[in-house]
Design an enzyme around this catalytic site. Structure first.
Site, PDB file in Angstrom:
ATOM      1  N   HIS A   1       8.342  -4.150  11.389  1.00  9.96           N
ATOM      2  CA  HIS A   1       7.156  -3.308  11.275  1.00  9.96           C
ATOM      3  C   HIS A   1       6.569  -3.111  12.673  1.00  9.96           C
ATOM      4  O   HIS A   1       6.984  -3.762  13.638  1.00  9.96           O
ATOM      5  CB  HIS A   1       6.126  -3.951  10.347  1.00  9.96           C
ATOM      6  CG  HIS A   1       6.496  -3.828   8.912  1.00  9.96           C
ATOM      7  ND1 HIS A   1       6.945  -4.891   8.166  1.00  9.96           N
ATOM      8  CD2 HIS A   1       6.507  -2.757   8.083  1.00  9.96           C
ATOM      9  CE1 HIS A   1       7.218  -4.475   6.946  1.00  9.96           C
ATOM     10  NE2 HIS A   1       6.961  -3.190   6.865  1.00  9.96           N
TER      11      HIS A   1
ATOM     12  N   SER B   1       0.824  -1.210   0.000  1.00  8.73           N
ATOM     13  CA  SER B   1       0.000   0.000   0.000  1.00  8.73           C
ATOM     14  C   SER B   1       0.862   1.265   0.000  1.00  8.73           C
ATOM     15  O   SER B   1       0.350   2.357  -0.242  1.00  8.73           O
ATOM     16  CB  SER B   1      -0.955   0.002   1.197  1.00  8.73           C
ATOM     17  OG  SER B   1      -0.237  -0.099   2.400  1.00  8.73           O
TER      18      SER B   1
HETATM   19  P1  GDP Z   1       4.826   2.079   7.725  1.00 11.88           P
HETATM   20  O1  GDP Z   1       3.389   1.672   7.678  1.00 11.88           O
HETATM   21  O2  GDP Z   1       5.516   1.926   6.422  1.00 11.88           O
HETATM   22  O3  GDP Z   1       4.990   3.464   8.309  1.00 11.88           O
HETATM   23  O4  GDP Z   1       5.579   1.017   8.629  1.00 11.88           O
HETATM   24  P2  GDP Z   1       5.797   0.662  10.187  1.00 11.88           P
HETATM   25  O5  GDP Z   1       5.027  -0.568  10.500  1.00 11.88           O
HETATM   26  O6  GDP Z   1       7.263   0.590  10.411  1.00 11.88           O
HETATM   27  O7  GDP Z   1       5.247   1.895  11.048  1.00 11.88           O
HETATM   28  C1  GDP Z   1       3.891   2.176  11.206  1.00 11.88           C
HETATM   29  C2  GDP Z   1       3.712   3.279  12.236  1.00 11.88           C
HETATM   30  O8  GDP Z   1       3.987   2.759  13.565  1.00 11.88           O
HETATM   31  C3  GDP Z   1       4.624   4.508  12.076  1.00 11.88           C
HETATM   32  O9  GDP Z   1       3.867   5.675  12.344  1.00 11.88           O
HETATM   33  C4  GDP Z   1       5.673   4.297  13.181  1.00 11.88           C
HETATM   34  O10 GDP Z   1       6.234   5.510  13.623  1.00 11.88           O
HETATM   35  C5  GDP Z   1       4.816   3.651  14.266  1.00 11.88           C
HETATM   36  N1  GDP Z   1       5.598   2.912  15.294  1.00 11.88           N
HETATM   37  C6  GDP Z   1       5.477   3.059  16.631  1.00 11.88           C
HETATM   38  N2  GDP Z   1       6.342   2.292  17.299  1.00 11.88           N
HETATM   39  C7  GDP Z   1       7.042   1.608  16.361  1.00 11.88           C
HETATM   40  C8  GDP Z   1       8.099   0.642  16.435  1.00 11.88           C
HETATM   41  O11 GDP Z   1       8.587   0.264  17.500  1.00 11.88           O
HETATM   42  N3  GDP Z   1       8.542   0.133  15.245  1.00 11.88           N
HETATM   43  C9  GDP Z   1       8.024   0.525  14.040  1.00 11.88           C
HETATM   44  N4  GDP Z   1       8.495  -0.011  12.907  1.00 11.88           N
HETATM   45  N5  GDP Z   1       7.044   1.456  13.941  1.00 11.88           N
HETATM   46  C10 GDP Z   1       6.556   1.997  15.088  1.00 11.88           C
END
Ligand code: GDP
Length: 312
Positions: A181, A110
């Protein structure tokens, strides 16, 4: 895939998506499944990939092999994200055509949609605006893959389809505080905080971004369904049609893990795109819908984590 004897290649069968697809095909009784680990076959290598396709000549190809990661991994390794994904998909798509595959399913994401796309995001908003910077190299590679499938269909009359899943989670996820993620990262984070009796756990960003999450077994069923029944030239979204804020998600995960401390948001970490909710009316009208609600999926993933990761 009307007969259970057709030869199906699952590229990336050890990853989150590929392993779920392999499981689903096995459950459905398909008997002629081909897969190779990245040690046996490096899909970035053109020669090796051609030798493999020339020998095996799969009839159906699930292209699930990709370099993937969370928001920090994407911004830390942008070169690897664009190079590895372009190389893998270039080889698999081209040799699927050259060696006569009847159908290929390319897996996008997405994040290919513009950062400020109208929500819920329709398939036709692809390439209608600027991309989110944190995962642009990955998104550009995936957009190249989609365009490649469409171009091969137009010029060579292949049947190469592209599915765009929303954020995925479930057994098989990678658990790493830095590169995962959000769901596996928070399961791990809260699990550790619980074990160490921490007063609080830190969640990245403001907690305000909204994301849609699809359980990996639901995705696998959707992909097998699309391989059987969808032949259109357009990309097709796969999601639940519902999203929640990262803050709400963090509180649900805290419950699932049983962490008793509080949650602090670290706004110095990136939020990424503000909202990413897919319009799933097309796949729904074909007759597919997800089965596993978020909380149930999170509980299943946490159980899997406890069994497979927690002691490592
Ligand atoms: P995205 O959907 O491509 O942004 O992928 P992510 O799964 O890495 O992040 C999703 C959201 O979760 C973002 O707004 C991050 O800032 C938030 N987030 C909060 N805590 C975490 C964490 O510990 N790891 C990651 N990857 N994202 C986090």
């Amino acid at each position: 895939m009307q007969s259970l004897k057709v030869k199906i290649y699952i590229a990336g069968h050890t990853g989150l998506v590929g392993s779920a697809v392999l499981k689903e095909l096995t459950r459905k009784g398909y008997k002629n499944l081909v897969f190779k680990s990245s040690k046996e076959l490096d899909l970035k290598n053109q020669k090796e990939t051609e030798v493999f396709f020339k020998k095996e000549r799969p009839e159906y190809v699930f292209l699930c092999a990709a370099k993937v990661g969370g928001i920090l991994a994407n911004s830390s390794y942008p070169a690897q994200f664009i190079y590895e994904n372009l190389a893998i998909q270039n080889n698999v798509i081209h040799f699927s055509y050259k060696y006569g595959a009847r159908k290929l399913l390319f897996l996008g994401s997405s994040c290919i949609y513009p950062k400020l796309a109208v929500q819920p995001i329709k398939e036709n908003s692809l390439l209608s605006g600027y991309l989110e910077e944190t995962n642009k190299p990955y998104a550009v590679a995936k957009i190249a893959g989609i365009t490649m499938c469409q171009s091969y269909n137009a010029q060579y009359k292949t049947n190469f389809i592209s599915a765009m899943p929303t954020n995925l989670y479930g057994p098989g996820d990678r658990f790493d505080a830095e590169t995962s993620h959000v769901i596996p990262a928070l399961l791990l984070n809260f699990h550790r905080a619980k074990k160490e009796n921490k007063k609080f756990a830190v969640v990245w960003g403001t907690g305000k971004p909204r994301r849609e999450f699809l359980y990996i077994e639901d995705l696998a069923k959707a992909l097998v369904f699309l391989m059987k029944f969808y032949n259109g030239p357009d990309i097709i979204n796969v999601g639940t049609g519902e999203d929640i804020s990262i803050k709400e998600l963090a509180y649900i995960i805290k419950e699932v893990v049983g962490f008793k401390g509080s949650i602090r948001f670290d706004a110095s970490k990136p939020d990424g795109t503000p909202r990413k909710l897919l319009d799933v009316s097309n796949i729904r009208s074909l007759g597919w819908q997800p089965e596993i609600p978020l909380e149930e999926g999170l509980k299943k993933e946490y159980r899997w984590f406890l069994k497979n990761y927690a002691r490592k």
